[in-house]
Design a protein around this motif. Sequence first.
Motif, PDB file in Angstrom:
ATOM      1  N   GLU A  38       0.832  -1.208   0.000  1.00  0.00           N
ATOM      2  CA  GLU A  38       0.000   0.000   0.000  1.00  0.00           C
ATOM      3  C   GLU A  38       0.864   1.256   0.000  1.00  0.00           C
ATOM      4  OE1 GLU A  38      -2.913  -0.180  -0.796  1.00  0.00           O
ATOM      5  OE2 GLU A  38      -3.580  -2.162  -0.205  1.00  0.00           O
ATOM      6  N   SER A  43       3.389   5.790  -3.120  1.00  0.00           N
ATOM      7  CA  SER A  43       4.542   6.637  -3.450  1.00  0.00           C
ATOM      8  C   SER A  43       4.768   6.662  -4.961  1.00  0.00           C
ATOM      9  CB  SER A  43       5.808   6.114  -2.765  1.00  0.00           C
ATOM     10  OG  SER A  43       5.653   6.192  -1.372  1.00  0.00           O
ATOM     11  N   ASP A  74       9.255   8.865   1.167  1.00  0.00           N
ATOM     12  CA  ASP A  74       9.404   9.023  -0.280  1.00  0.00           C
ATOM     13  C   ASP A  74       9.756  10.460  -0.637  1.00  0.00           C
ATOM     14  OD1 ASP A  74       7.069  10.644  -0.678  1.00  0.00           O
ATOM     15  OD2 ASP A  74       5.788   8.890  -0.889  1.00  0.00           O
ATOM     16  N   GLY A  78       4.252  14.940  -1.537  1.00  0.00           N
ATOM     17  CA  GLY A  78       3.634  15.090  -0.215  1.00  0.00           C
ATOM     18  C   GLY A  78       2.118  15.200  -0.358  1.00  0.00           C
ATOM     19  N   ILE A  79       1.441  15.349   0.767  1.00  0.00           N
ATOM     20  CA  ILE A  79      -0.024  15.487   0.736  1.00  0.00           C
ATOM     21  C   ILE A  79      -0.370  16.835   1.352  1.00  0.00           C
ATOM     22  CG2 ILE A  79      -2.233  14.468   1.463  1.00  0.00           C
ATOM     23  CD1 ILE A  79      -0.793  11.801   1.802  1.00  0.00           C
ATOM     24  N   LYS A  96      -8.066   9.223  -6.399  1.00  0.00           N
ATOM     25  CA  LYS A  96      -8.066   8.355  -7.582  1.00  0.00           C
ATOM     26  C   LYS A  96      -9.416   7.732  -7.955  1.00  0.00           C
ATOM     27  CE  LYS A  96      -3.549   7.335  -5.784  1.00  0.00           C
ATOM     28  NZ  LYS A  96      -2.729   6.330  -5.102  1.00  0.00           N
ATOM     29  N   GLY A 105      -3.234   2.618  -7.272  1.00  0.00           N
ATOM     30  CA  GLY A 105      -4.343   2.671  -6.319  1.00  0.00           C
ATOM     31  C   GLY A 105      -5.591   3.107  -7.048  1.00  0.00           C
ATOM     32  N   GLN A 107      -8.971   2.847  -4.991  1.00  0.00           N
ATOM     33  CA  GLN A 107     -10.150   2.793  -4.125  1.00  0.00           C
ATOM     34  C   GLN A 107     -10.195   3.828  -3.017  1.00  0.00           C
ATOM     35  OE1 GLN A 107     -10.371  -2.030  -4.629  1.00  0.00           O
ATOM     36  NE2 GLN A 107      -9.254  -1.122  -2.963  1.00  0.00           N
ATOM     37  N   GLY A 108      -9.022   4.323  -2.617  1.00  0.00           N
ATOM     38  CA  GLY A 108      -8.997   5.273  -1.501  1.00  0.00           C
ATOM     39  C   GLY A 108      -9.096   4.589  -0.156  1.00  0.00           C
ATOM     40  N   GLY A 110      -6.303   2.038   0.816  1.00  0.00           N
ATOM     41  CA  GLY A 110      -5.040   1.385   1.169  1.00  0.00           C
ATOM     42  C   GLY A 110      -4.368   1.990   2.392  1.00  0.00           C
ATOM     43  N   ALA A 112      -5.414   4.261   4.648  1.00  0.00           N
ATOM     44  CA  ALA A 112      -6.226   4.272   5.873  1.00  0.00           C
ATOM     45  C   ALA A 112      -6.370   2.862   6.424  1.00  0.00           C
ATOM     46  CB  ALA A 112      -7.595   4.884   5.596  1.00  0.00           C
ATOM     47  N   LEU A 165       6.678  12.350   1.606  1.00  0.00           N
ATOM     48  CA  LEU A 165       5.853  11.860   2.702  1.00  0.00           C
ATOM     49  C   LEU A 165       6.642  10.848   3.522  1.00  0.00           C
ATOM     50  CD1 LEU A 165       2.811  11.922   3.777  1.00  0.00           C
ATOM     51  CD2 LEU A 165       2.588   9.719   2.623  1.00  0.00           C
ATOM     52  N   LYS A 426      -7.009  -6.234  -3.843  1.00  0.00           N
ATOM     53  CA  LYS A 426      -6.303  -5.972  -5.099  1.00  0.00           C
ATOM     54  C   LYS A 426      -5.182  -6.966  -5.394  1.00  0.00           C
ATOM     55  CE  LYS A 426      -5.191  -1.815  -3.906  1.00  0.00           C
ATOM     56  NZ  LYS A 426      -4.579  -0.516  -3.846  1.00  0.00           N
TER      57      LYS A 426
HETATM   58  N1  LIG Z   1       3.014   8.881  -0.629  1.00  0.00           N
HETATM   59  C1  LIG Z   1       2.013   9.683  -1.015  1.00  0.00           C
HETATM   60  N2  LIG Z   1       2.270  10.883  -1.601  1.00  0.00           N
HETATM   61  C2  LIG Z   1       1.269  11.694  -1.998  1.00  0.00           C
HETATM   62  N3  LIG Z   1      -0.043  11.401  -1.848  1.00  0.00           N
HETATM   63  C3  LIG Z   1      -0.369  10.247  -1.259  1.00  0.00           C
HETATM   64  C4  LIG Z   1       0.632   9.333  -0.799  1.00  0.00           C
HETATM   65  N4  LIG Z   1       0.007   8.279  -0.228  1.00  0.00           N
HETATM   66  C5  LIG Z   1      -1.311   8.522  -0.325  1.00  0.00           C
HETATM   67  N5  LIG Z   1      -1.555   9.698  -0.947  1.00  0.00           N
HETATM   68  C6  LIG Z   1      -2.884  10.291  -1.201  1.00  0.00           C
HETATM   69  O1  LIG Z   1      -3.770   9.665  -0.301  1.00  0.00           O
HETATM   70  C7  LIG Z   1      -4.879   9.107  -0.985  1.00  0.00           C
HETATM   71  C8  LIG Z   1      -5.353   7.878  -0.248  1.00  0.00           C
HETATM   72  O2  LIG Z   1      -4.422   6.808  -0.400  1.00  0.00           O
HETATM   73  P1  LIG Z   1      -4.994   5.326  -0.369  1.00  0.00           P
HETATM   74  O3  LIG Z   1      -3.862   4.375  -0.531  1.00  0.00           O
HETATM   75  O4  LIG Z   1      -5.820   5.171   0.846  1.00  0.00           O
HETATM   76  O5  LIG Z   1      -5.982   5.268  -1.603  1.00  0.00           O
HETATM   77  P2  LIG Z   1      -5.681   5.174  -3.153  1.00  0.00           P
HETATM   78  O6  LIG Z   1      -4.226   4.975  -3.382  1.00  0.00           O
HETATM   79  O7  LIG Z   1      -6.352   6.339  -3.786  1.00  0.00           O
HETATM   80  O8  LIG Z   1      -6.478   3.839  -3.573  1.00  0.00           O
HETATM   81  P3  LIG Z   1      -6.226   2.335  -3.046  1.00  0.00           P
HETATM   82  O9  LIG Z   1      -7.117   2.121  -1.889  1.00  0.00           O
HETATM   83  O10 LIG Z   1      -6.633   1.479  -4.209  1.00  0.00           O
HETATM   84  O11 LIG Z   1      -4.790   2.230  -2.682  1.00  0.00           O
HETATM   85  C9  LIG Z   1      -4.390   8.862  -2.393  1.00  0.00           C
HETATM   86  O12 LIG Z   1      -5.459   8.864  -3.311  1.00  0.00           O
HETATM   87  C10 LIG Z   1      -3.426  10.034  -2.596  1.00  0.00           C
HETATM   88  O13 LIG Z   1      -4.133  11.171  -2.986  1.00  0.00           O
END
Ligand SMILES: Nc1ncnc2c1ncn2[C@@H]1O[C@H](COP(=O)(O)OP(=O)(O)OP(=O)(O)O)[C@@H](O)[C@H]1O
Length: 506
Positions: A38, A43, A74, A78-79, A96, A105, A107-108, A110, A112, A165, A426
Amino acid sequence: MASQETFKEHSVAEFFKKNKQMLGFSGKIRSLTTIVHEYVTNSFDACEEAGILPEIEMEMKETGKDRYLLKVKDNGPGIPKKHLGKALGMMLAGTKFHRYIQQRGQQGIGAAGCTMYSLLTTGKPVYAESGNGKEIIKCNISVDFKTNKPVLTNIIEEPSDFRGLVVEAEFGDVKFEKSNYGVIEYLRRSALVNPHAKIRFTDPSGEAIVFPRSTEEIPPKPVEVQPHPLGITAHDLLDLSKAESEYSRLSSFLQARFSRVSLAKVNELKDMLPEINFNKNPKNLSWEECEMLVQKFKDIKWISPSADGIIPIGKDLIEKSFVNVLNPEIVVVSERKPKIYKGGIPFVVEAGIAYGGGIASAGKKGEVMRFANRAPLLFDAGGCAITETVKSVDWKRYNLKNFDEEPIVVLVNISSVHIPYVTAGKQAIAGIEEVSDEIKNAVMEASRKVQVYISGKRKKKEAETKRKVIRRYVNQLSSDLAELAETDDEEKLKEKLSEMVENRYT
Ligand SMILES: Nc1ncnc2c1ncn2[C@@H]1O[C@H](COP(=O)(O)OP(=O)(O)OP(=O)(O)O)[C@@H](O)[C@H]1O
Ligand SMILES: [Mg+2]
């Protein structure tokens, strides 16, 4: 009958707390690989979208029995502060899910999900640092299970030139092991199909392994594509039309929001559906009108969906990676044209086969390496369309006696803006007919190339054996012939005969 008191609602976080196996949290080794998967895929996705060559540093420390502290850093974008909590502490939130864009990714859930697992197994929140090159925010993040809301504590904001991040979290009920399903194998496979990334992993014993970057080329930026009319339902159309804020006429809305809808196509629709006013505001479309439109979409001859948003690994990179990692005797890759599934979602399948050489000396046999959007799939092989399809190929037809006994590695990567996974974990591709057929065609195409090579090699070997056997008689034959012909030029005869044998059997 259940009483009214037992009727309760629950949040998505509570649901996944109870069903964490759906997210890949089952078994100690698998759970740890899931966590790494995840963070790494996040990243990669973030770096790719920002056009950055990814550099990931990971460190794992054992903190107790089946308990580890993991730090992942990474160099991505960043977020942003306003999204940080939701990104790492809210299920089904991200950048996404709502877009047709090729990312690992989708689903949003991973990140969390990992926060949830940390809380459930150690009671501790995750610690995160996010920097944009000017400011950094540091905080602890946890999930409020009742409401599926993120909880941020100990927030510090300060100027910093760090960009990227950092997530630090402790997990219980996990196990680090150097097995085929472990973290290192996962990273090895990730590196194989992401040669533009640099990954450094320090394992719990303090040993560091580096997967270096073998190309400086950043993969193309993923672009958002629009849905194709053939892929959408009346419900989708109604949703999109209600959300429309820019276009006030149905005809322009259809052209702007869907792929391959031209003015000519709108005119065709107008002729087919005189009862619909194409000048009306899309916000006022009714369910019945949406149903009629979707029905008629099926009768129109559309150009296939554009595959512009699809980014395969590419033949050259697969070949290069195979050679780097496996050093096989032969490498073949089949490059295929984009196909569509469910009528509207484009996808590309790539199949590569590596055979003999380093694979034989490493003792590897009949291995299938599965990838989706360049992310390795290590688990649930049994229920995956890739494994099922590869196993269903009649390998004997391709001069390979028994797949499981041959020094062969088959790589399949499927790229799409929406990968049809079997579960939220997945790890397996659903056996949708169009997808399975295309995997089969790609694998068979590569197999034919291997067959040509192997049969060529077998013929050569047979000729070599014959040559050796016949050469053994050359001396005797030339001396006998010299005697028969009553000549003493035995050497010349020997030379001529040798030449004939060489020409015939090489
Ligand atoms: N390393 C990172 N750098 C920048 N943004 C990130 C990073 N990790 C997560 N994010 C942001 O956080 C959001 C949530 O991440 P998460 O892994 O929960 O869901 P996802 O990647 O959108 O889908 P999935 O559940 O299929 O992994 C991502 O959509 C992205 O916008
Ligand atoms: Mg993710």
